[in-house]
Design an enzyme around this catalytic site. Structure first.
Site, mmCIF file in Angstrom:
data_model
loop_
_atom_site.group_PDB
_atom_site.id
_atom_site.type_symbol
_atom_site.label_atom_id
_atom_site.label_comp_id
_atom_site.label_asym_id
_atom_site.label_seq_id
_atom_site.Cartn_x
_atom_site.Cartn_y
_atom_site.Cartn_z
ATOM 1 N N GLU A 27 0.835 -1.207 0.000
ATOM 2 C CA GLU A 27 0.000 0.000 0.000
ATOM 3 C C GLU A 27 0.865 1.251 0.000
ATOM 4 O O GLU A 27 1.811 1.363 0.785
ATOM 5 C CB GLU A 27 -0.899 -0.003 1.236
ATOM 6 C CG GLU A 27 -2.299 0.464 0.973
ATOM 7 C CD GLU A 27 -3.059 -0.459 0.033
ATOM 8 O OE1 GLU A 27 -3.187 -0.105 -1.162
ATOM 9 O OE2 GLU A 27 -3.519 -1.518 0.484
ATOM 10 N N THR A 29 2.984 2.059 -2.119
ATOM 11 C CA THR A 29 4.309 1.781 -2.674
ATOM 12 C C THR A 29 4.368 2.058 -4.166
ATOM 13 O O THR A 29 5.459 2.261 -4.714
ATOM 14 C CB THR A 29 4.720 0.313 -2.427
ATOM 15 O OG1 THR A 29 3.658 -0.542 -2.887
ATOM 16 C CG2 THR A 29 4.968 0.057 -0.946
ATOM 17 N N GLY A 116 -16.348 4.222 -2.901
ATOM 18 C CA GLY A 116 -15.770 4.795 -1.697
ATOM 19 C C GLY A 116 -15.303 3.786 -0.686
ATOM 20 O O GLY A 116 -15.082 4.125 0.474
ATOM 21 N N ALA A 117 -15.123 2.527 -1.122
ATOM 22 C CA ALA A 117 -14.748 1.456 -0.198
ATOM 23 C C ALA A 117 -13.288 1.056 -0.322
ATOM 24 O O ALA A 117 -12.866 0.066 0.253
ATOM 25 C CB ALA A 117 -15.647 0.236 -0.434
ATOM 26 N N GLY A 118 -12.505 1.829 -1.075
ATOM 27 C CA GLY A 118 -11.104 1.477 -1.263
ATOM 28 C C GLY A 118 -10.916 0.285 -2.174
ATOM 29 O O GLY A 118 -9.886 -0.380 -2.117
ATOM 30 N N LEU A 119 -11.893 0.012 -3.046
ATOM 31 C CA LEU A 119 -11.851 -1.156 -3.918
ATOM 32 C C LEU A 119 -11.720 -0.759 -5.391
ATOM 33 O O LEU A 119 -11.978 -1.557 -6.283
ATOM 34 C CB LEU A 119 -13.105 -2.015 -3.712
ATOM 35 C CG LEU A 119 -13.336 -2.490 -2.270
ATOM 36 C CD1 LEU A 119 -14.643 -3.262 -2.160
ATOM 37 C CD2 LEU A 119 -12.162 -3.345 -1.782
ATOM 38 N N SER A 121 -13.306 1.535 -7.414
ATOM 39 C CA SER A 121 -14.469 1.682 -8.289
ATOM 40 C C SER A 121 -14.181 2.652 -9.429
ATOM 41 O O SER A 121 -14.656 2.457 -10.562
ATOM 42 C CB SER A 121 -15.690 2.150 -7.490
ATOM 43 O OG SER A 121 -15.436 3.394 -6.852
ATOM 44 N N ASP A 166 -3.864 0.376 -9.402
ATOM 45 C CA ASP A 166 -5.282 0.084 -9.558
ATOM 46 C C ASP A 166 -5.639 -0.236 -11.001
ATOM 47 O O ASP A 166 -6.372 -1.187 -11.289
ATOM 48 C CB ASP A 166 -6.118 1.265 -9.066
ATOM 49 C CG ASP A 166 -6.008 1.482 -7.573
ATOM 50 O OD1 ASP A 166 -5.428 0.614 -6.885
ATOM 51 O OD2 ASP A 166 -6.484 2.521 -7.088
#
Length: 376
Positions: A27, A29, A116-119, A121, A166
């Site tokens: 994370e 990085t 907004g879930a850190g996934l 989107s 991402d």
């Protein structure tokens, strides 16, 4: 049910899907030229698309109202549009800036990636659009070229100085694997991740605390890392080894030391995790996750009470390890659990949230899935 034909008076030329992602480890990085180890989720953003001969981009989302947003790609001003439509518009602008002769399109967007879930989107939306445009306009771009274009779209037009993780995860992941990405040279390796075969589950706990990485906090962290690398005479913090870390910290201002410590130790955790997966020791990943959460909480300071509560409660209830995932400031926690413990861990976290007066979290099992693709 809203259909493409109802909205645009024609049929789509195809449907494309791109997944959200969870990051096992690595994370903050990616913008430090480091290593990351994400997996793609089965949750996807789907785009039905049809080319237009003019410069209009007409957009509709099933998550919104009944309206169609119409944008003229030739007349967009800096900082516009705002909201979710900024992401597909940014993709087309990035393609044009790269010299690709693309026009407008009609796009119908549907998604089950939690926002907004850190996934990721937003990356899923961008990657679905750029994959659609690649096919519709016969651009012939490979997956990494598409990822770089999607990253440029977010950096240059949306205003989030994100790294490449991402977009690469959404485009390049493969079912049953984690993706080891070296963000400096952009080499990738598919690392087998057979959770079911190991009797494990990877739970995603969406705390429902929303984050907004465009609000400046993310940019401040990145600037701090870049400043530290400059003071140390390094191209990026990725070049600082764990052995050299103590001496390097002594040379830095106090406010930069925790950021550097996190990045260097997090890169090492990616290496540890990859070695464990290569050796088939998936359960050993748990301790690496927990150590990663402590570093994000104490050094990088991007956790929050809800993500701390979820991670701590999961481990106390029997999870092998847990950590927040994503950029931080809310979002989700991942917990590695034995299959027989999944219900107990889920119930414990739900009860802890209720006792603390938080909204109920949403919990589901993450199955490593395929990256972006045409589905119709």
């Amino acid at each position: 049910m809203t259909t493409f034909r109802t909205l645009f008076s024609a049929d789509p030329e195809g449907t494309w899907a791109a997944p959200g992602r969870v990051n096992l480890i690595g994370e903050h990085t990616d913008y430090n030229d480091g290593f990351v180890l994400p997996v793609a989720l089965p949750h996807t953003t789907r785009v039905q698309a049809r080319r237009r001969a003019d410069s209009l981009l007409r957009l509709h989302s099933t998550r919104g109202g009944d309206e169609i947003t119409t944008l003229d790609l030739d007349k967009l001003e800096p900082g516009s549009p705002t909201g979710w439509t900024a992401y597909p518009a940014a993709v087309v602008r990035a393609l044009r800036d790269a010299g690709h002769a693309v026009a407008g399109a009609d796009l119908l967007v549907d998604s089950d990636v939690p926002e907004g879930a850190g996934l990721s989107s937003s990356a899923a939306l961008q990657c679905a659009v750029v994959t659609a445009y690649n096919d519709l306009y016969h651009l012939g771009l490979d997956r990494m070229q598409l990822a770089l274009l999607a990253q440029r779209a977010e950096n240059a037009y949306v205003g989030v100085p994100c790294g490449i993780m991402d977009q690469t995860a959404s485009l390049c992941c493969r079912a049953g694997h984690a993706l080891l990405l070296d963000t400096r040279d952009l080499t990738t390796r598919q690392v087998p991740l057979d959770l079911e075969g190991a009797g494990l589950r990877l739970l995603v706990i969406d705390t429902r605390v929303k984050h907004d990485l465009a609000d400046g906090a993310y940019a401040k962290l990145r600037a701090g890392c870049e400043r530290a690398a400059e003071l140390l005479g390094l191209a990026a913090l990725r070049d600082l080894t764990a052995d050299a870390l103590p001496a390097a910290l002594d040379r830095l201002p106090a406010e930069l030391r925790p950021l550097v410590r996190h990045v260097v130790t997090e890169d090492d955790r990616v290496r540890q995790a990859t070695a464990l997966l290569d050796a088939g020791d998936l359960a050993g990943l748990g301790a690496v996750l927990t150590a990663g959460h402590a570093s994000l909480r104490d050094d990088y300071a991007v956790s929050c009470p809800e993500t701390d509560l979820a991670a701590d409660t999961a481990v106390a209830a029997g999870a092998l390890g847990a950590r927040m995932t994503g950029g931080g400031f809310g979002g989700s926690v991942i917990a590695l659990v034995q299959q027989d413990d999944a219900d107990r861990v889920t119930a414990a976290v739900t009860a802890a949230f209720a006792a603390a007066g938080h909204a109920p979290p949403r919990t589901f099992a993450a199955t490593p899935a395929d990256g972006a693709r045409r589905i119709a």
